[in-house]
Design a protein around this motif. Structure first.
Motif, PDB file in Angstrom:
ATOM      1  N   GLU A  27       1.353  -1.772  13.389  1.00  0.00           N
ATOM      2  CA  GLU A  27       1.497  -1.226  12.253  1.00  0.00           C
ATOM      3  C   GLU A  27      -0.776  -1.911  11.430  1.00  0.00           C
ATOM      4  O   GLU A  27      -0.355  -2.423  10.165  1.00  0.00           O
ATOM      5  CB  GLU A  27       2.198  -1.814  11.173  1.00  0.00           C
ATOM      6  N   PRO A  28      -1.075  -0.813  11.966  1.00  0.00           N
ATOM      7  CA  PRO A  28      -2.428  -0.968  11.709  1.00  0.00           C
ATOM      8  C   PRO A  28      -2.890  -0.188   9.513  1.00  0.00           C
ATOM      9  O   PRO A  28      -3.281  -0.708   9.303  1.00  0.00           O
ATOM     10  CB  PRO A  28      -3.309   0.162  12.594  1.00  0.00           C
ATOM     11  N   PHE A  29      -1.849   0.007   9.818  1.00  0.00           N
ATOM     12  CA  PHE A  29      -2.243   0.822   7.873  1.00  0.00           C
ATOM     13  C   PHE A  29      -1.750   0.862   7.294  1.00  0.00           C
ATOM     14  O   PHE A  29      -0.996   0.551   5.653  1.00  0.00           O
ATOM     15  CB  PHE A  29      -1.268   2.492   7.784  1.00  0.00           C
ATOM     16  N   TYR A  30      -0.823  -0.887   7.437  1.00  0.00           N
ATOM     17  CA  TYR A  30       0.200  -1.296   6.026  1.00  0.00           C
ATOM     18  C   TYR A  30      -1.044  -2.087   5.237  1.00  0.00           C
ATOM     19  O   TYR A  30      -0.069  -1.338   3.882  1.00  0.00           O
ATOM     20  CB  TYR A  30       0.553  -2.937   7.115  1.00  0.00           C
ATOM     21  N   ALA A  31      -1.630  -2.651   5.356  1.00  0.00           N
ATOM     22  CA  ALA A  31      -2.614  -3.067   4.378  1.00  0.00           C
ATOM     23  C   ALA A  31      -3.045  -1.597   3.546  1.00  0.00           C
ATOM     24  O   ALA A  31      -3.443  -2.404   1.710  1.00  0.00           O
ATOM     25  CB  ALA A  31      -3.950  -3.951   4.657  1.00  0.00           C
ATOM     26  N   ALA A  32      -3.214  -0.643   3.716  1.00  0.00           N
ATOM     27  CA  ALA A  32      -3.881   0.496   3.390  1.00  0.00           C
ATOM     28  C   ALA A  32      -2.422   1.373   2.306  1.00  0.00           C
ATOM     29  O   ALA A  32      -2.688   1.492   1.156  1.00  0.00           O
ATOM     30  CB  ALA A  32      -4.343   1.652   4.671  1.00  0.00           C
ATOM     31  N   TYR A  33      -1.325   1.645   3.481  1.00  0.00           N
ATOM     32  CA  TYR A  33      -0.545   1.330   2.400  1.00  0.00           C
ATOM     33  C   TYR A  33       0.141   0.745   0.975  1.00  0.00           C
ATOM     34  O   TYR A  33       0.486   1.323   0.317  1.00  0.00           O
ATOM     35  CB  TYR A  33       0.965   1.573   3.541  1.00  0.00           C
ATOM     36  N   LEU A  34      -0.002  -1.007   1.331  1.00  0.00           N
ATOM     37  CA  LEU A  34       0.875  -0.837  -0.011  1.00  0.00           C
ATOM     38  C   LEU A  34      -0.726  -1.397  -1.105  1.00  0.00           C
ATOM     39  O   LEU A  34      -0.526  -1.268  -2.676  1.00  0.00           O
ATOM     40  CB  LEU A  34       0.237  -2.746   0.375  1.00  0.00           C
ATOM     41  N   LYS A  35      -2.049  -1.358  -0.340  1.00  0.00           N
ATOM     42  CA  LYS A  35      -3.292  -0.714  -1.224  1.00  0.00           C
ATOM     43  C   LYS A  35      -3.275   0.055  -2.679  1.00  0.00           C
ATOM     44  O   LYS A  35      -3.243   0.452  -3.381  1.00  0.00           O
ATOM     45  CB  LYS A  35      -4.533  -0.746  -0.816  1.00  0.00           C
ATOM     46  N   GLU A  36      -2.477   2.039  -1.610  1.00  0.00           N
ATOM     47  CA  GLU A  36      -2.482   2.840  -2.309  1.00  0.00           C
ATOM     48  C   GLU A  36      -1.104   2.597  -3.139  1.00  0.00           C
ATOM     49  O   GLU A  36      -1.316   3.729  -4.136  1.00  0.00           O
ATOM     50  CB  GLU A  36      -3.040   3.904  -1.622  1.00  0.00           C
ATOM     51  N   THR A  37      -0.598   2.187  -2.834  1.00  0.00           N
ATOM     52  CA  THR A  37       1.205   2.284  -4.215  1.00  0.00           C
ATOM     53  C   THR A  37       1.408   1.063  -4.487  1.00  0.00           C
ATOM     54  O   THR A  37       2.315   1.588  -5.397  1.00  0.00           O
ATOM     55  CB  THR A  37       2.214   2.639  -2.544  1.00  0.00           C
ATOM     56  N   GLY A  38       0.817   0.363  -4.662  1.00  0.00           N
ATOM     57  CA  GLY A  38       0.953  -0.596  -5.228  1.00  0.00           C
ATOM     58  C   GLY A  38       2.426  -1.604  -4.768  1.00  0.00           C
ATOM     59  O   GLY A  38       3.124  -2.424  -5.761  1.00  0.00           O
ATOM     60  N   LEU A  39       3.521  -0.833  -4.133  1.00  0.00           N
ATOM     61  CA  LEU A  39       4.074  -1.896  -3.793  1.00  0.00           C
ATOM     62  C   LEU A  39       4.374  -3.082  -3.860  1.00  0.00           C
ATOM     63  O   LEU A  39       4.058  -3.212  -3.428  1.00  0.00           O
ATOM     64  CB  LEU A  39       5.088  -0.556  -3.146  1.00  0.00           C
ATOM     65  N   ASP A  40       5.603  -3.771  -4.030  1.00  0.00           N
ATOM     66  CA  ASP A  40       5.151  -4.957  -4.136  1.00  0.00           C
ATOM     67  C   ASP A  40       6.662  -5.413  -2.428  1.00  0.00           C
ATOM     68  O   ASP A  40       8.072  -5.354  -3.004  1.00  0.00           O
ATOM     69  CB  ASP A  40       6.519  -5.841  -5.166  1.00  0.00           C
ATOM     70  N   HIS A  41       6.236  -5.901  -1.610  1.00  0.00           N
ATOM     71  CA  HIS A  41       6.766  -6.030  -0.309  1.00  0.00           C
ATOM     72  C   HIS A  41       6.747  -7.547  -0.101  1.00  0.00           C
ATOM     73  O   HIS A  41       5.573  -8.211  -0.335  1.00  0.00           O
ATOM     74  CB  HIS A  41       5.766  -5.439   0.501  1.00  0.00           C
ATOM     75  N   PRO A  42       7.439  -8.166   0.232  1.00  0.00           N
ATOM     76  CA  PRO A  42       7.006  -9.816   0.885  1.00  0.00           C
ATOM     77  C   PRO A  42       6.223  -9.368   1.951  1.00  0.00           C
ATOM     78  O   PRO A  42       5.192  -8.793   2.347  1.00  0.00           O
ATOM     79  CB  PRO A  42       8.891  -9.450   2.246  1.00  0.00           C
ATOM     80  N   MET A  43       5.739 -10.675   1.176  1.00  0.00           N
ATOM     81  CA  MET A  43       4.135 -11.218   2.010  1.00  0.00           C
ATOM     82  C   MET A  43       3.248 -10.273   1.614  1.00  0.00           C
ATOM     83  O   MET A  43       1.577  -9.987   2.026  1.00  0.00           O
ATOM     84  CB  MET A  43       4.352 -11.281   3.288  1.00  0.00           C
ATOM     85  N   GLY A  44       3.317  -9.264   0.484  1.00  0.00           N
ATOM     86  CA  GLY A  44       2.670  -8.179   0.070  1.00  0.00           C
ATOM     87  C   GLY A  44       0.791  -8.583   0.135  1.00  0.00           C
ATOM     88  O   GLY A  44      -0.014  -8.596   0.617  1.00  0.00           O
ATOM     89  N   ALA A  45       0.503  -9.891  -0.813  1.00  0.00           N
ATOM     90  CA  ALA A  45      -1.078 -10.530  -0.896  1.00  0.00           C
ATOM     91  C   ALA A  45      -1.372 -10.996   0.420  1.00  0.00           C
ATOM     92  O   ALA A  45      -2.956 -10.588   0.276  1.00  0.00           O
ATOM     93  CB  ALA A  45      -0.390 -11.508  -2.131  1.00  0.00           C
TER      94      ALA A  45
END
Length: 236
Positions: A27-45
């Motif tokens: 899942e190489p795009f996971y960090a970029a996805y969270l940065k763009e969407t601002g979604l609250d995911h488990p272990m997001g930080a």
């Protein structure tokens, strides 16, 4: 390998990681996805700290040879990570396989890990868009494989898939060691418990699970997409 969440995708990554010609990326795009969407995911930080937040940099790495220099660079991608602002043209350079699963099973599993998922969260619409992109570029439908067929007969389906993408099947792909893989993303401790405790593909799935009333609209929308995509899947 494109799929939504809770869709045998980690087991498939573990399987291909056993192939002597393969290296894998989780899942190489996971960090970029969270940065763009601002979604609250488990272990997001932790995900944001560990991953590359610039999709252009990720794309450059995806389209290059893998860092180990092996012939096959297997990339486990989540379709929902391909937001409208991320360039998708690079995908047409790749050998693309789409992994699908009945949305009732996806929703029932996802809801236990991160409650009340939306249609965007489970990636069905994005998967249809990517399939359309690849189809338009190549003139033919891409490879689509159903997780239910893999679990019902892993060896048969992996042999079929390997043949279609021009790889030799290796029996080692049917099993792996317990406890995870060195290439697991930092999020693995939250999401990968079942596959960490496995040594191979689980058996055929039973009846479809019940989906809660509040998720019925998501189920109906996703089921319509799944049924259309499944018409083109690899026939076991």
């Amino acid at each position: 390998m494109w799929s939504g969440p809770r869709n045998l995708s980690t087991a498939m990554m573990y399987s291909f990681a056993q192939h002597p010609d393969c290296e894998v990326w989780d899942e190489p795009f996971y960090a970029a996805y969270l940065k763009e969407t601002g979604l609250d995911h488990p272990m997001g930080a932790e995900i944001l700290l560990a991953g590359d937040q610039d999709p252009k940099t990720v794309i450059a790495k995806c389209t290059a040879q893998g860092p180990q220099g092996r012939p096959v660079f297997y990339q486990k991608h989540m379709t929902q990570h391909m937001t409208p602002n991320v360039d998708r043209s690079w995908i047409t350079q790749m050998t693309n396989v789409f992994l699908i699963r009945h949305p009732a099973r996806v929703l029932a599993s996802y809801d236990k890990k991160r409650g009340n998922p939306t249609l965007d969260d489970i990636g069905f619409q994005q998967q249809a868009e990517l399939i359309n992109l690849v189809t338009a570029h190549s003139g033919t439908a891409p490879l689509i494989i159903d997780s239910a067929d893999i679990r019902a007969n892993p060896e048969k389906m992996l042999r079929l898939l390997c043949d279609k993408i021009g790889m030799a099947f290796h029996p080692e792909m049917l099993s792996w060691a317990k406890g995870g893989h060195p290439q697991d993303g930092v999020w693995a401790s939250h999401w990968y418990g079942a596959v960490w405790n496995s040594t191979g593909f689980a058996g055929a799935e039973g009846p479809l699970p019940e989906v809660s009333e509040n998720l019925q609209p998501v189920l109906h929308s996703a089921l319509d997409i799944y049924n259309r995509i499944a018409l083109h899947k690899i026939n076991p």
